[in-house]
Motif scaffolding. Structure first.
Motif, PDB file in Angstrom:
ATOM      1  N   THR A  10       0.837  -1.197   0.000  1.00 59.79           N
ATOM      2  CA  THR A  10       0.000   0.000   0.000  1.00 59.79           C
ATOM      3  C   THR A  10       0.872   1.247   0.000  1.00 59.79           C
ATOM      4  OG1 THR A  10      -1.687  -1.193   1.212  1.00 59.79           O
ATOM      5  CG2 THR A  10      -1.810   1.221   1.265  1.00 59.79           C
ATOM      6  N   HIS A  11       0.509   2.191  -0.840  1.00 61.45           N
ATOM      7  CA  HIS A  11       1.287   3.429  -0.925  1.00 61.45           C
ATOM      8  C   HIS A  11       0.412   4.512  -1.520  1.00 61.45           C
ATOM      9  CE1 HIS A  11       1.519   1.560  -4.864  1.00 61.45           C
ATOM     10  NE2 HIS A  11       1.753   2.760  -5.371  1.00 61.45           N
ATOM     11  N   GLN A  12       0.921   5.738  -1.506  1.00 53.89           N
ATOM     12  CA  GLN A  12       0.175   6.856  -2.084  1.00 53.89           C
ATOM     13  C   GLN A  12       0.515   7.002  -3.549  1.00 53.89           C
ATOM     14  OE1 GLN A  12       1.290   9.867   1.056  1.00 53.89           O
ATOM     15  NE2 GLN A  12      -0.651  10.703   0.327  1.00 53.89           N
ATOM     16  N   LYS A  13      -0.461   7.450  -4.318  1.00 60.22           N
ATOM     17  CA  LYS A  13      -0.266   7.671  -5.754  1.00 60.22           C
ATOM     18  C   LYS A  13       0.027   9.148  -6.022  1.00 60.22           C
ATOM     19  CE  LYS A  13      -1.421   3.664  -7.856  1.00 60.22           C
ATOM     20  NZ  LYS A  13      -0.796   3.080  -9.036  1.00 60.22           N
ATOM     21  N   PHE A  14       0.658   9.396  -7.132  1.00 62.28           N
ATOM     22  CA  PHE A  14       0.801  10.768  -7.649  1.00 62.28           C
ATOM     23  C   PHE A  14      -0.089  10.901  -8.878  1.00 62.28           C
ATOM     24  CE2 PHE A  14       5.131  10.394  -5.775  1.00 62.28           C
ATOM     25  CZ  PHE A  14       5.154  11.566  -5.026  1.00 62.28           C
ATOM     26  N   THR A  15      -0.289  12.139  -9.293  1.00 60.08           N
ATOM     27  CA  THR A  15      -0.829  12.385 -10.629  1.00 60.08           C
ATOM     28  C   THR A  15       0.355  12.744 -11.516  1.00 60.08           C
ATOM     29  OG1 THR A  15      -2.876  13.237  -9.720  1.00 60.08           O
ATOM     30  CG2 THR A  15      -2.397  13.820 -12.007  1.00 60.08           C
ATOM     31  N   GLY A  16       0.377  12.185 -12.708  1.00 60.01           N
ATOM     32  CA  GLY A  16       1.515  12.458 -13.601  1.00 60.01           C
ATOM     33  C   GLY A  16       1.584  13.923 -13.986  1.00 60.01           C
ATOM     34  N   ILE A  17       2.751  14.382 -14.363  1.00 56.84           N
ATOM     35  CA  ILE A  17       2.923  15.777 -14.770  1.00 56.84           C
ATOM     36  C   ILE A  17       2.081  16.056 -16.018  1.00 56.84           C
ATOM     37  CG2 ILE A  17       4.629  17.554 -15.389  1.00 56.84           C
ATOM     38  CD1 ILE A  17       4.912  16.294 -12.547  1.00 56.84           C
ATOM     39  N   ASP A  18       1.908  15.028 -16.858  1.00 54.90           N
ATOM     40  CA  ASP A  18       1.091  15.186 -18.058  1.00 54.90           C
ATOM     41  C   ASP A  18      -0.377  14.838 -17.797  1.00 54.90           C
ATOM     42  OD1 ASP A  18       1.255  12.498 -17.656  1.00 54.90           O
ATOM     43  OD2 ASP A  18       2.096  12.007 -19.625  1.00 54.90           O
ATOM     44  N   GLY A  19      -0.729  14.663 -16.519  1.00 53.56           N
ATOM     45  CA  GLY A  19      -2.118  14.385 -16.174  1.00 53.56           C
ATOM     46  C   GLY A  19      -2.445  12.916 -16.029  1.00 53.56           C
ATOM     47  N   THR A  20      -1.505  12.032 -16.348  1.00 53.22           N
ATOM     48  CA  THR A  20      -1.749  10.600 -16.188  1.00 53.22           C
ATOM     49  C   THR A  20      -2.187  10.323 -14.753  1.00 53.22           C
ATOM     50  OG1 THR A  20       0.070  10.230 -17.709  1.00 53.22           O
ATOM     51  CG2 THR A  20      -0.718   8.300 -16.498  1.00 53.22           C
ATOM     52  N   PRO A  21      -3.322   9.644 -14.562  1.00 56.05           N
ATOM     53  CA  PRO A  21      -3.756   9.383 -13.185  1.00 56.05           C
ATOM     54  C   PRO A  21      -2.953   8.235 -12.542  1.00 56.05           C
ATOM     55  CG  PRO A  21      -5.354   8.506 -14.757  1.00 56.05           C
ATOM     56  CD  PRO A  21      -4.278   9.168 -15.569  1.00 56.05           C
ATOM     57  N   ALA A  22      -2.940   8.220 -11.235  1.00 54.98           N
ATOM     58  CA  ALA A  22      -2.449   7.092 -10.425  1.00 54.98           C
ATOM     59  C   ALA A  22      -1.029   6.654 -10.777  1.00 54.98           C
ATOM     60  CB  ALA A  22      -3.407   5.912 -10.558  1.00 54.98           C
ATOM     61  N   VAL A  23      -0.136   7.641 -10.786  1.00 51.32           N
ATOM     62  CA  VAL A  23       1.270   7.377 -11.125  1.00 51.32           C
ATOM     63  C   VAL A  23       2.031   6.909  -9.886  1.00 51.32           C
ATOM     64  CG1 VAL A  23       3.368   8.680 -11.591  1.00 51.32           C
ATOM     65  CG2 VAL A  23       1.425   8.853 -13.160  1.00 51.32           C
ATOM     66  N   ASP A  24       2.964   5.954 -10.085  1.00 46.08           N
ATOM     67  CA  ASP A  24       3.807   5.474  -8.982  1.00 46.08           C
ATOM     68  C   ASP A  24       5.228   5.994  -9.149  1.00 46.08           C
ATOM     69  OD1 ASP A  24       1.751   3.775  -7.914  1.00 46.08           O
ATOM     70  OD2 ASP A  24       2.105   2.455  -9.643  1.00 46.08           O
ATOM     71  N   ASN A  25       5.723   6.645  -8.135  1.00 42.30           N
ATOM     72  CA  ASN A  25       7.143   7.059  -8.148  1.00 42.30           C
ATOM     73  C   ASN A  25       7.585   7.278  -6.711  1.00 42.30           C
ATOM     74  OD1 ASN A  25       9.697   7.984  -8.603  1.00 42.30           O
ATOM     75  ND2 ASN A  25       9.126   9.443 -10.216  1.00 42.30           N
ATOM     76  N   GLN A  26       7.673   6.173  -5.959  1.00 45.61           N
ATOM     77  CA  GLN A  26       8.031   6.260  -4.541  1.00 45.61           C
ATOM     78  C   GLN A  26       9.496   6.633  -4.342  1.00 45.61           C
ATOM     79  OE1 GLN A  26       5.069   6.667  -3.238  1.00 45.61           O
ATOM     80  NE2 GLN A  26       5.412   5.278  -1.505  1.00 45.61           N
ATOM     81  N   LEU A  27      10.320   6.390  -5.353  1.00 47.63           N
ATOM     82  CA  LEU A  27      11.724   6.803  -5.228  1.00 47.63           C
ATOM     83  C   LEU A  27      11.774   8.324  -5.127  1.00 47.63           C
ATOM     84  CD1 LEU A  27      14.720   6.020  -5.199  1.00 47.63           C
ATOM     85  CD2 LEU A  27      14.735   6.220  -7.686  1.00 47.63           C
ATOM     86  N   TYR A  28      10.953   8.978  -5.927  1.00 52.86           N
ATOM     87  CA  TYR A  28      10.887  10.443  -5.837  1.00 52.86           C
ATOM     88  C   TYR A  28      10.384  10.865  -4.454  1.00 52.86           C
ATOM     89  CZ  TYR A  28       9.508  15.256  -6.661  1.00 52.86           C
ATOM     90  OH  TYR A  28       9.363  16.603  -6.549  1.00 52.86           O
ATOM     91  N   ARG A  29       9.430  10.112  -3.943  1.00 53.89           N
ATOM     92  CA  ARG A  29       8.889  10.469  -2.624  1.00 53.89           C
ATOM     93  C   ARG A  29      10.009  10.431  -1.576  1.00 53.89           C
ATOM     94  NH1 ARG A  29       3.648  11.152  -1.676  1.00 53.89           N
ATOM     95  NH2 ARG A  29       2.814   9.791  -3.281  1.00 53.89           N
ATOM     96  N   VAL A  30      10.904   9.461  -1.689  1.00 52.83           N
ATOM     97  CA  VAL A  30      11.986   9.350  -0.701  1.00 52.83           C
ATOM     98  C   VAL A  30      13.072  10.409  -0.944  1.00 52.83           C
ATOM     99  CG1 VAL A  30      13.834   7.873   0.191  1.00 52.83           C
ATOM    100  CG2 VAL A  30      11.590   6.882  -0.340  1.00 52.83           C
TER     101      VAL A  30
END
Lengths: 444, 562, 387
Positions: C140-160
């Motif tokens: 379980t983790h939080q989602k981002f919205t993509g910079i281009d609007g793509t929904p439900a993007v995963d980038n937990q490395l960026y989160r860290v």
């Protein structure tokens, strides 16, 4: 059109100025002869490097205008007074040729040896200050003098090979003892002994002069004038040797300075500034007294360890971690050190310019090559590493110019400086940085 | 040998008579008579200097120095070398170079191998050893034996220096340095003598013949065998010369000679200073310029020397050599990771012949765009030996230079507009249509189909011939009599150091005919020139001093021939 | 007037000739194109709301030393020589029992690491969920919205890493200009490592619904061009070691190449990350008018290797890069969102995204490792693929 020697020697073709061949013309004979005869008695020309680590800030040190009369950029403002004696070289690049860059090392060694090093401490060629020292510095007490303001004798960029590093002197007091201690002989009091090898060379030249009449008698009129020019050149060479055989004029600017106190050395910025100033003053005396003609000063070591008193945060560290302020385009805390570095360079130039010599100053008779090891320290960039040329080198180089390298290898600058200092070479550097293109805008 | 000073103005008439008689007689195989031309005094080029030093002392002697640039005259640096001198600044360079070479030759690492004898004492003069070394090296550097008095002088220099410093090798070093900066080494002085086969006429003496021959074929000083042939009188006859020439043509060193000629003819000395706008041509670097030159020289020597090919095929050949960097410009894959790889383009490929190589296309372009004018001019001047006038001083070039003007998107559009200016039309009419056929290559030499989004029309014209693209241009040059005639003129000028004199015109025409008859084989042409009498024939201008009798320039062995 | 030759045709002819005496690859009409990656950098956005509590700062060593019980005089002495072994030992040895906290990050529970709080990031939806709820392959983790609007993007490395001082670039440069993420890219462009992409089976460069995409380590350094970029159209060998090779199905739609998920490894550089271990990674690259590619690589990465890549420099990370070994380790553990361990449930990989650009290149395949050795010896060792 008035035909000057310069217009014959240099022309402009395409985008960059290139050397144009010199046809033989009778009208050069007198002009040229006089010019050469005059240089024979001139004051010695000195060469020095002045190094600092961690570069400058892109966008803040490159003038907008190229050529002469450039606009002094923000970070170089303290050097404004020297603009007509300061050449800025931007846009030159160090190529690693696949060797991989060693952070804070590849840039400076590419500039100084003409080839990217194989690794930390592993250079393939000597640094070019040693080549210049071997050309101009053989008759002085010290072939060259290496100095550092940050306390560590290992901070020297003067290498004859990976194994032979000219260690730097960090202490003004020790430097004084080395220069003006018991071994110092007042050059103006010393007895003059002509160099027997110079006498031999001069006398050997007569074997060529003897050929003149017979040779000229063998050839037609036009060829005779050409060959006679050759013999005129031989006479000039002979005159230069004669000058070397005479007791040199007294060094009017030479005086022994007072002994500095022992100071604290290290990477704290205030210590570095103070020690650098003392070292520069002693160096100016050493140069004026003809103790050496070549020096190498490291103000801030490669990957600058400069730091403020009481802080452990180094200039190097700041360049990596500090974000860029979007208004000023710089990293504010790192810029504090950049400002001190440029002020220190100003101190060096002011000190050299303060020594009057002949019709000018010590700086006028010197070429100071100041450079860093990366362009933007944040990412160790090897493109457009700052390189500055200060002084007039006794008229051997044109100055006050901003040269844009447009991605050419850094070796073009090294080749130009070496040629200006009289090193006989027409190409320099290795791999993709090998070049025979010196910067014709700077060549006299 | 006779003293010609005494003849004063009379000799000119004699020479004219001689010419008339000779041309009446003709000479069968050897072609029509040639007047010859005055002797030349040529300054060694940097490459020649370096090659000679390496020939004598080995390639581990470092040669570091700045040479004055050579001057191009009549399309050739080789002719320019007959008109340049040595200024004080460049003499300083020769002086330091000479001393550095001499010091290396006698240093402890090299002395036993290179000096060839050992002194009785290292600290005292040894005339026998010094004489042996200096006279042998002097013979190779002066390209003739030293006279007795020259040897005596050099030995004395060595002795004096040895005594002053107390070191035999320092003495040798000092004397060797003097040889290396002597005008007898640095200038290729030619000496004439009376021609026994042509009363009242002159020819080069045997050693000057050997030099002309050697620099022509190998671009270096005569080797020992050639000097011996000069001494023996072998070079006095065509047959004797043929033996030496055939030996030299069979040597791998012929390639160095052919490369030197084409480097000169194609103007590659300017490639080193070539600059391109990195934003427009990011693929251009100084390394690339060097490799482009090497590509063309490899193509030429492979075709002309290794394959003994027809000169004209250099304009149509699909065979070349590529380095990894060049392959990225030509957009072809390459197996070699370093160095060179033979490559053959397929039929129909626009890469045909040396004018489609980067060395030509990039050299004759502007820093930021191609130039049909520069390319057309280069074809005429370099490959066809035709002079193109320089543009008038006050021309408005703005249309040509503005590549962003949407009214004139291609070079053809811009040049057409420019040509409507009447002062420009005359020249551009004969230049541009040649270069426009190469517009499918950009200012670096890479293929393109469009310029600024507009398709490129690559039709071209050279005099009456109309053609399409690089393939058409290559074929037109291949079939052009001017191109082969030009090669003969250039190679003769290169070999002799002068433009053909009036009295040599018929002889050159004959060479052009023979070149055709020999299937346009360049080594055959070189052979024909090198063995001929005409190549060594000399005219002496009216104001000349006693060319042929001077003492100092003459080798002892020549006395017996006078 | 039409040009008398066609560039593409010429290229094909050229290749045919070059392949004489060499194994020719695909003999079909379909085209193959090779590329050398000319830009490769973690795609870390720099949004305004990412780091409300600011970015990470260098640890307050005075406080650390005081906690360790050192006297002011001792601290003063240490500060005289901040690069000395004594200082380093005192700094790193702050575990409860004097453990070196970089070598033993679990010894010191430290949850102080600042992570990204913003809503937007580069990347792709890797777990297939809309809300980041755990699946058999993800935690379980939080989602981002993509910079281009793509929904439900995963980038937990960026989160860290996104609020780490030296990994956070400027908004103006879209986050590109941070030391920590530019480093590999610079070294790659200088020639340290080379990554290659090959697309085979292209029917039409705008639309091909079945292509094969190869992702390879290169054996030759990139060549810099005169403008500081990477020389296009160079010939590049694919490294022979199969550990650094992968192929995957893909498709080109309206000039955009996308691939199925694929696992692969690439070599990195010694300072930050010696090896990349990608899992279920996918490419999305758009063909540019000049023939180059531009887009992203998104996928899971083994997070422990990322941590150890940084932590091996220990003191350098903490002193010069505003790092904090145990706090970063803790953050990775908490944010990891891929490949739960069968026993512990702890996720072992972390979602990530990289910006990718690639210029055309000719690729040479290594000699076949399987097959007839005799035939191999008789033939040149390489096969040429198209650009």
């Amino acid at each position: 059109m008035r035909f000057t020697r310069r217009t014959a020697l240099r022309g402009v073709l395409g985008g960059g100025a290139v050397s144009v061949a010199l046809p033989f013309l009778d009208c050069f004979l007198n002009d040229n002869g006089t010019a050469i005869a005059a240089t024979g008695a001139q004051l010695p020309v000195r060469f020095g490097t002045w190094f600092w680590g961690c570069g400058l800030t892109p966008g803040r040190w490159i003038p907008n205008k190229t050529g002469t009369g450039y606009d002094m950029p923000t970070e170089l403002k303290p050097l404004e007074a020297f603009r007509d004696r300061l050449t800025i070289c931007s846009g030159f690049k160090a190529n690693t040729d696949g060797k991989g860059a060693v952070p804070h090392y590849t840039g400076s060694m590419s500039i100084l040896t003409g080839s990217a090093p194989k690794g930390q401490g592993l250079v393939d060629f000597p640094t070019f200050d040693t080549t210049i020292a071997d050309t101009i510095g053989t008759a002085t007490r010290f072939r060259s003098l290496e100095l550092t303001a940050t306390g560590n004798p290992r901070d020297s960029n003067s290498l004859r090979s990976s194994a032979v590093i000219n260690a730097a002197e960090p202490s003004p007091a020790a430097f004084y003892a080395r220069l003006f201690g018991a071994d110092f002989k007042d050059p103006n009091a010393a007895n003059f002994t002509p160099d027997p090898k110079v006498m031999v060379r001069k006398s050997a030249l007569s074997a060529i002069k003897e050929q003149r009449d017979a040779l000229l008698a063998e050839v037609g009129t036009t060829d005779r004038a050409r060959l006679d020019q050759y013999f005129t050149s031989i006479r000039q060479l002979e005159q230069q040797l004669e000058i070397q055989l005479e007791k040199p004029a007294p060094l009017e600017a030479c005086s022994v300075p007072s002994q500095p106190a022992v100071t604290k050395t290290g990477t704290q910025i205030d210590d570095a500034i103070a020690n650098h100033k003392l070292l520069a003053e002693l160096l100016a005396h050493a140069l004026a007294c003809n103790q050496t003609k070549v020096f190498n000063m490291v103000f801030a070591d490669a990957g600058s360890s400069l730091r403020k008193a009481g802080s452990t945060v180094t200039h190097h560290q700041l360049t990596h971690e500090e974000p860029i302020d979007e208004k000023t385009g710089c990293q504010p805390e790192a810029t504090f050190f950049v400002e001190r570095i440029v002020e220190a360079l100003q101190t060096m130039l002011v000190t050299l310019d303060g020594v009057k010599e002949g019709d000018g100053t010590l700086l006028d008779h010197s070429l100071v090559f100041a450079h860093s090891e990366c362009s933007f320290a944040k990412i160790h960039s090897l493109e457009t590493i700052p390189m500055l040329i200060a002084g007039r080198a006794g008229g051997k180089i044109k100055t006050g110019i901003h040269i844009a390298g447009n991605g050419d290898p850094v070796t073009r600058v090294g080749l130009t400086v070496q040629q200006a200092m009289g090193v006989p070479m027409n190409e320099w550097g290795a791999g993709s940085m090998q070049t025979s293109k010196s910067i014709s805008e700077l060549m006299v | 040998m006779r003293v010609y000073r005494a003849l004063g103005g009379v000799w000119l008439r004699l020479a004219c008579c001689g010419l008339v008689i000779l041309s009446l007689v003709g000479c069968g195989d050897s072609g029509p008579a040639s007047s010859g031309a005055p002797t030349t005094v040529r300054r060694l080029t940097q490459e020649q200097y370096a090659t000679i030093v390496a020939d004598i002392f080995g390639s581990d002697i470092t040669i570091k120095g700045r040479f004055d640039p050579d001057v191009r005259e009549e399309g050739l640096l080789a002719i320019g070398t007959s008109h340049v001198s040595i200024t004080p600044a460049s003499l300083e360079q020769y002086d330091s170079l000479a001393r550095s070479i001499a010091a290396q030759v006698v240093d402890e690492k090299h002395r036993d191998l290179l000096v060839g004898c050992r002194p009785a004492s290292k600290a005292a003069p040894d005339d026998v050893c010094a004489r042996q070394f200096l006279s042998e090296v002097g013979r190779q550097l002066y390209r003739r034996p030293l006279t007795d008095s020259e040897i005596a002088t050099q030995v004395k220099v060595a002795d004096d220096a040895t005594r002053a410093i107390g070191d035999f090798y320092y003495g040798l070093e000092t004397s060797l340095a003097i040889l290396l900066e002597s005008p007898r080494f640095l200038f290729r002085e030619e000496i004439a003598e009376s021609d026994p086969d042509n009363s009242g006429g002159f020819r080069l003496n045997a050693y000057s013949r050997a030099s002309r021959l050697s620099f022509f074929l190998w671009n270096t000083a005569p080797d020992d065998a050639l000097l011996a042939a000069a001494e023996n009188g072998d070079l006095d006859s065509e047959r004797g010369r043929a033996r030496q020439v055939d030996r030299m043509l069979a040597s791998p060193r012929l390639k160095a000679g052919v490369r030197a000629f084409f480097t000169d003819m194609l103007g590659f000395d300017t490639l080193g200073g070539l600059a391109k706008d990195p934003q427009i041509y990011p693929k251009f670097t100084a390394t690339l310029a060097g490799e482009a030159q090497e590509q063309t020289l490899r193509t030429i020597t492979d075709h002309l020397v290794t394959r003994k090919g027809d000169y004209r095929d250099l304009f149509t050949t699909r065979r070349t050599f590529l380095s990894p960097l060049l392959a990225s410009i030509y957009q072809v894959p390459i197996q070699a990771r370093k160095g060179w790889e033979a490559h053959e383009y397929p039929d129909g490929d626009p890469h045909t012949g040396i004018v489609t190589e980067v060395s030509f296309l990039a050299l004759h372009s502007h820093p930021g765009r191609s130039s049909s004018t520069l390319r057309g001019k280069a074809v005429r001047e370099i490959l066809l030996c035709q002079a193109v006038p320089t543009p008038p001083a006050n021309v408005n070039f703005s249309i040509v230079q503005d590549t962003k003007n949407t009214n004139y998107r291609t070079a053809r559009d811009r040049l057409t507009a420019h040509r409507t200016q009447p002062t420009c039309a005359g020249c551009h009419k004969i230049i541009d249509p040649i270069g426009l056929s190469l517009e499918n290559f950009d200012g670096l030499g890479a293929l393109r189909q469009q310029e600024n989004g507009a398709p490129i029309d690559d039709s071209g014209q050279l005099d009456a011939m109309q053609f399409s693209g690089a393939v058409g241009l290559g074929k037109t040059l291949h079939d052009s009599p001017a191109a082969t005639a030009c090669l003969v003129n250039r190679i003769y000028g290169y070999a002799s150091g002068h433009l053909p004199a009036k009295g040599e015109v018929e002889w050159i025409k004959y060479l052009q005919d023979r070149f055709a008859a020999d299937g346009y084989r360049v080594p055959d042409l070189m052979r024909r020139i090198a063995i001929s009498d005409a190549f060594y024939k000399i005219t002496i201008p009216p104001n000349s001093p006693t060319q042929a009798n001077s003492g100092a320039g003459k080798a002892p062995s020549m006395e017996r021939k006078s | 007037m039409q040009p008398i030759f066609n560039l593409d045709r010429i290229r094909c002819l050229t290749l045919a000739v070059s392949a004489v005496g060499i194994f020719a690859t695909a003999a079909s009409a379909a085209e193959t194109r090779g590329f050398a990656i000319s830009w490769f950098q973690p795609a870390y956005y720099a949004g305004d709301d990412d780091c409300p509590a600011g970015v990470s700062q260098e640890i307050d060593w005075k406080e650390v030393f005081a906690k360790e019980g050192k006297t002011p005089a001792e601290i003063q002495a240490l500060f005289e020589h901040p690069l000395s072994p004594d200082f380093q030992k005192a700094a790193l040895g702050r575990g409860p029992h004097g453990e070196n906290v970089c070598a033993d990050p679990a010894s010191l529970p430290d949850s102080s690491w600042k992570t990204v709080q913003g809503k937007q990031a580069y990347g792709a939806n890797l777990d297939g969920t809309q809300d980041g709820t755990a699946t058999p392959n993800s935690c379980t983790h939080q989602k981002f919205t993509g910079i281009d609007g793509t929904p439900a993007v995963d980038n937990q490395l960026y989160r860290v890493m996104g609020c780490s001082k030296i990994h956070r670039g400027s908004k103006a440069k879209d986050g590109h200009d941070a030391f920590g993420i530019e480093y590999l890219n610079e070294r790659m462009r200088e020639g340290l490592v080379t990554y290659l992409i090959e697309i085979t089976g292209i029917d039409d460069i705008r639309n091909s619904n079945n292509v094969q995409v190869g992702i390879y380590q290169g054996a030759d350094p990139l060549v810099q061009d005169g403008a500081g970029g990477v020389q296009a159209d160079s010939t590049m060998r694919i490294a022979a070691d199969t550990r650094w090779q992968a192929t995957v199905r893909g498709r080109i739609k309206d000039g955009v190449l996308t691939t199925d998920p694929v696992d692969f490894n690439l070599r990195g550089e010694a300072v930050w990350l010696p090896e990349f271990h990608f899992k279920r990674a996918q490419l999305r690259l758009e063909f540019q008018p000049d023939g180059s590619l531009k887009g992203h690589l998104s996928g899971y990465q083994d997070w422990a290797s990322i941590y150890w890549g940084m932590a091996k420099t220990g003191f350098l990370l903490e002193k010069f890069s505003a790092g904090n070994c145990p706090a970063m380790y803790n953050a990775f553990q908490r944010m990891a969102d891929g490949d739960p361990d069968a026993k512990t449930g702890q996720c072992t990989t972390i979602s990530s995204a990289y910006g990718v650009e690639a210029v055309p290149a000719f690729l040479i395949h290594p000699a076949e490792t399987k097959g007839n050795k005799t035939a191999q010896a008789a033939e040149p060792a390489n096969t040429v693929a198209a650009r």
